[in-house]
Design an enzyme around this catalytic site. Structure first.
Site, short mmCIF file in Angstrom:
data_model
loop_
_atom_site.label_atom_id
_atom_site.label_comp_id
_atom_site.label_asym_id
_atom_site.label_seq_id
_atom_site.Cartn_x
_atom_site.Cartn_y
_atom_site.Cartn_z
N HIS A 228 37.38 -7.04 28.02
CA HIS A 228 36.21 -6.51 28.72
C HIS A 228 34.99 -6.80 27.85
O HIS A 228 35.01 -6.52 26.66
CB HIS A 228 36.36 -5.01 28.96
CG HIS A 228 35.42 -4.49 29.99
ND1 HIS A 228 34.06 -4.38 29.75
CD2 HIS A 228 35.60 -4.06 31.26
CE1 HIS A 228 33.47 -3.90 30.84
NE2 HIS A 228 34.39 -3.70 31.77
N ARG A 370 41.04 -11.71 35.91
CA ARG A 370 41.01 -10.74 37.01
C ARG A 370 39.58 -10.41 37.42
O ARG A 370 38.71 -10.17 36.57
CB ARG A 370 41.72 -9.45 36.57
CG ARG A 370 41.71 -8.35 37.61
CD ARG A 370 42.50 -7.16 37.14
NE ARG A 370 41.92 -6.52 35.98
CZ ARG A 370 40.94 -5.63 36.01
NH1 ARG A 370 40.40 -5.25 37.16
NH2 ARG A 370 40.48 -5.10 34.89
C1 SIN Z 1 34.80 -1.39 34.56
O1 SIN Z 1 34.41 -0.33 35.02
O2 SIN Z 1 34.08 -2.21 34.02
C2 SIN Z 1 36.27 -1.69 34.63
C3 SIN Z 1 36.61 -2.17 35.95
C4 SIN Z 1 37.80 -3.05 35.87
O3 SIN Z 1 38.32 -3.34 34.78
O4 SIN Z 1 38.23 -3.54 36.91
#
Ligand code: SIN
Length: 517
Positions: A228, A370
Site C-alpha cells: 500500500h 489488486r
Molecule cells: C484503503 O483504504 O486504502 C485500503 C483499501 C484496499 O486495500 O482495498
C-alpha cells in the site's frame, strides 16, 4: 475424535464469517480463529467495498478497471463473476441491515486509485471493514448451527487415505483437538505481517497458505505482494494504514522538498494504480534520501476530515500528528497477498474436501495488482460460492482420522523458543529487504539460501514457536522462489534486474506444489 461437524471454517475475516452465515441451519459448522474474532485484516480495512451499484455504473466498467489495474494477469472469468455478483451481495447485505454511509439520502460513494468512477461504498467514514465485521459477527452469533472457537491455532489439515481433506488438528489452550468434517473452508487471510512494515494485524502470517501447501495444494502467484503506498511512517512502532480514499477525496503526495511528484509518474497522479504510486514514492525516497514522503490533506477542511476519516484522524492524533494542519509522513507497506491457494471460481482447490476463499485464496481475480477495495467484495462473492459448492461434499463413512499416527509428530516437545522467535524477526527484515517492493536475482538467491539454513537449524522437536517459524519460512520461500522465477516486472512484482514486462509472461501464473504433500 473430539467432535464431528459438517464444515470447519478457518478464519474470522469477511470470507470466514460470510461462509458461516451462508451455511444453512441444518448443517453443523465450526469456525476456528487464531486469536479473537476481530483480529483479522477485514477489521482494519478502511476505504470500503467497490461495487457497481450506482446509477450510471455497470459491472462491465468495474471489470474493465479491475483488468486494467491487473497488469495483464487477471483471470477474466473470475473478474466477471466478482463484478457481476458483487452488487447482488451488497444489496443482500443492505437488505439484512448493513448500513453504508449516505449523503443527502443517497449512498456516498468514494473514489480510489485506478477506478474510473466513484463506486466505493464505505461505512463509519473510514471504518468499513470494522463495521462489516461487526455486522457479520452479530448475524453469525445468532446462528444456532455455528460454533465459534477463538484462540484456536489450526496446526494441520487432515487427509484420509484417498487424499481427501476430512478435518483439522487444532491447538486450543495447549490442548490438541481433532475435528472431522465433510469439508474444510480455508479463510485464514494473507501473509502481510511477515513483512517488517505492514498494514496487517500480527495474525496475518500466511499459516493457511503454508498448511495447504504442505497438504499438497497448488499455490499460485506468490510473487505478487501488494504494497500500500501510504502507510504511516513510524520508525518507533507499528505502521498504520492511511486509506487510499484520503487521496480519493483530494489529498496529494509531496516529496521532502514539498514538491508534488505524482503527475510526473502517471496521468492519474495520486490515483494511479497502487503499484505505480508505491514505486514512485520509493523512487522519490531514494532520490532525496528520505525514509518517507508527505501526504497532505490539510486543504480538505477541518470538519470534513474529522467527519469523513474519524479513525485515521484519531489514530494520527495519538502519534502527535494533526492531519487538519500537519502533513502525514507515509511510506509503502506490505498490504495484500494477491497470490495464495489456487482455487476455481467455486473455491475448490486441487484437494478434494479443501476449499479456500478471501485473501488466502488465489482465483486470479486480482492479477498482478489488486484494484483498491476489491478485497472485501472478493471475500463476499467467493465465500458464498464456496459455500454453495462445499454443500455437495458427503462425509465418507470409512473416513477415520488416524489420531495416534498424527500425534507421533507432536510427542517430542522442544524447548527451543527464543531462537525460533529470533528467526521470525530476522525473516521479517530479510523478506522486506530481499523480496519487498523491489527485488533482484542475487538478493533472492541469498534469501533462499538463508531460509534453507534456518530451516535446517531448527530442532526436529515440536512447539508452537518452531511451528510458526517453519510456516513463516515456508511462505517466505514460496514468495522468493516465484519472484526469482518471474524474470520480468509486472504489477506489484518489480525486478530491478528485469525492469520491463515480457510478453511471454503475460497471463502466465506460477503455480507451486509440494509433491510430497
Ligand atoms: C484503503 O483504504 O486504502 C485500503 C483499501 C484496499 O486495500 O482495498
Amino acid at each position: 475424535m473430539n467432535e464431528v461437524f459438517d464444515f470447519v471454517i478457518i478464519g474470522s475475516g469477511v470470507a470466514g464469517l460470510y461462509s458461516a452465515l451462508n451455511f444453512p441451519e441444518n448443517t453443523k459448522v465450526l469456525l476456528l480463529t487464531k486469536k479473537r474474532v476481530e483480529d483479522c485484516n477485514t477489521n482494519q480495512a478502511q476505504g470500503g467495498i467497490a461495487a457497481a451499484v450506482d446509477e450510471g455504473d455497470s459491472w462491465k466498467l468495474h471489470a474493465a478497471d479491475t483488468l486494467n489495474a491487473s497488469a495483464s494477469l487477471c483471470e477474466e472469468e473470475a473478474v466477471e463473476i466478482l463484478t457481476k455478483e458483487g452488487p447482488k451481495e451488497i444489496k443482500r447485505l443492505m437488505n439484512m441491515g448493513m448500513e453504508f454511509d449516505h449523503k443527502n439520502g443517497k449512498i456516498d460513494f468514494t473514489l480510489e486509485g485506478a477506478h474510473g468512477k466513484r463506486r466505493i461504498l464505505h461505512a463509519g467514514g473510514d471504518a468499513t471493514g470494522k463495521k462489516l465485521r461487526e455486522f457479520l459477527s452479530e448475524k453469525v452469533g445468532k446462528k444456532k448451527n455455528v460454533k465459534i472457537v477463538e484462540n484456536a491455532l489450526v496446526l494441520e489439515l487432515l487427509k484420509n487415505n484417498s487424499g481427501r481433506v476430512n478435518g483439522v488438528l487444532a491447538l486450543e489452550d495447549g490442548i490438541f483437538k481433532f475435528y472431522k468434517a465433510r469439508a474444510v473452508i480455508l479463510a485464514s487471510g494473507g501473509c502481510g505481517a511477515l513483512y517488517e512494515s505492514t498494514t496487517n494485524p500480527d495474525v496475518a502470517t500466511g499459516d493457511g497458505i503454508a498448511m495447504a501447501y504442505e497438504a499438497g495444494a497448488e499455490i499460485m502467484d506468490m510473487e505478487f505482494i501488494q504494497f500500500h503506498p501510504t502507510a504511516l511512517y513510524n520508525p518507533k512502532g507499528l505502521s498504520f494504514l492511511i486509506s487510499e480514499s484520503v487521496r480519493g477525496e483530494g489529498a496529494i503526495l509531496l516529496n521532502e522538498k514539498g514538491e508534488r511528484f505524482m503527475p510526473k509518474y502517471h496521468e492519474k497522479a495520486e490515483l494511479a494504480p497502487r503499484d505505480v504510486v508505491s514505486r514512485a514514492i520509493m523512487s522519490e525516497m531514494k532520490r532525496l534520501k528520505t525514509p518517507y514522503v508527505w501526504l497532505d490533506a490539510t486543504h480538505l477542511g477541518s470538519e470534513y476530515i474529522q467527519e469523513r476519516f474519524p479513525t485515521i484522524f484519531k489514530t494520527l492524533m495519538k502519534y502527535g500528528i494533526d492531519m487538519r494542519k500537519d502533513r502525514i509522513p507515509v511510506a509503502p507497506a506490505a498490504h495484500y497477498t494477491m497470490g495464495g491457494v489456487k482455487t476455481d471460481t467455486f473455491g475448490r482447490t486441487n484437494i478434494p474436501g479443501l476449499y479456500a476463499c478471501g485473501e488466502v485464496a488465489c482465483t486470479g481475480v486480482h492479477g498482478a495488482n489488486r484494484l483498491a477495495s476489491n478485497s472485501l467484495l472478493e471475500g463476499l462473492v467467493f465465500s458464498h460460492r464456496a459455500v454453495l459448492s462445499a454443500q455437495r461434499e458427503e462425509m465418507e463413512s470409512d473416513d477415520e482420522v488416524e489420531i495416534q499416527k498424527i500425534m507421533q509428530k507432536y510427542e517430542n516437545r522442544s524447548k527451543m523458543v527464543s531462537k525460533a522467535k529470533e528467526i521470525r524477526r530476522e525473516l521479517r527484515h530479510k523478506l522486506s529487504l530481499y523480496a519487498g517492493v523491489e527485488r533482484n536475482e542475487s538478493d533472492l538467491r541469498i534469501f533462499l539460501k538463508w531460509i534453507k539454513e534456518k530451516n535446517e537449524g531448527l530442532e526436529e522437536g515440536w512447539n508452537e514457536d518452531i511451528w510458526k517459524t517453519r510456516k513463516a519460512l515456508t511462505v517466505g520461500a514460496l514468495i522468493a522462489k516465484a519472484a526469482l522465477l518471474r524474470n520480468e516486472s509486472r504489477g506489484a512484482h518489480f525486478r530491478k534486474d528485469h525492469p520491463e514486462s515480457k510478453k511471454e509472461w503475460e497471463n502466465f501464473h506460477i503455480i507451486t506444489t509440494n509433491k510430497g504433500g
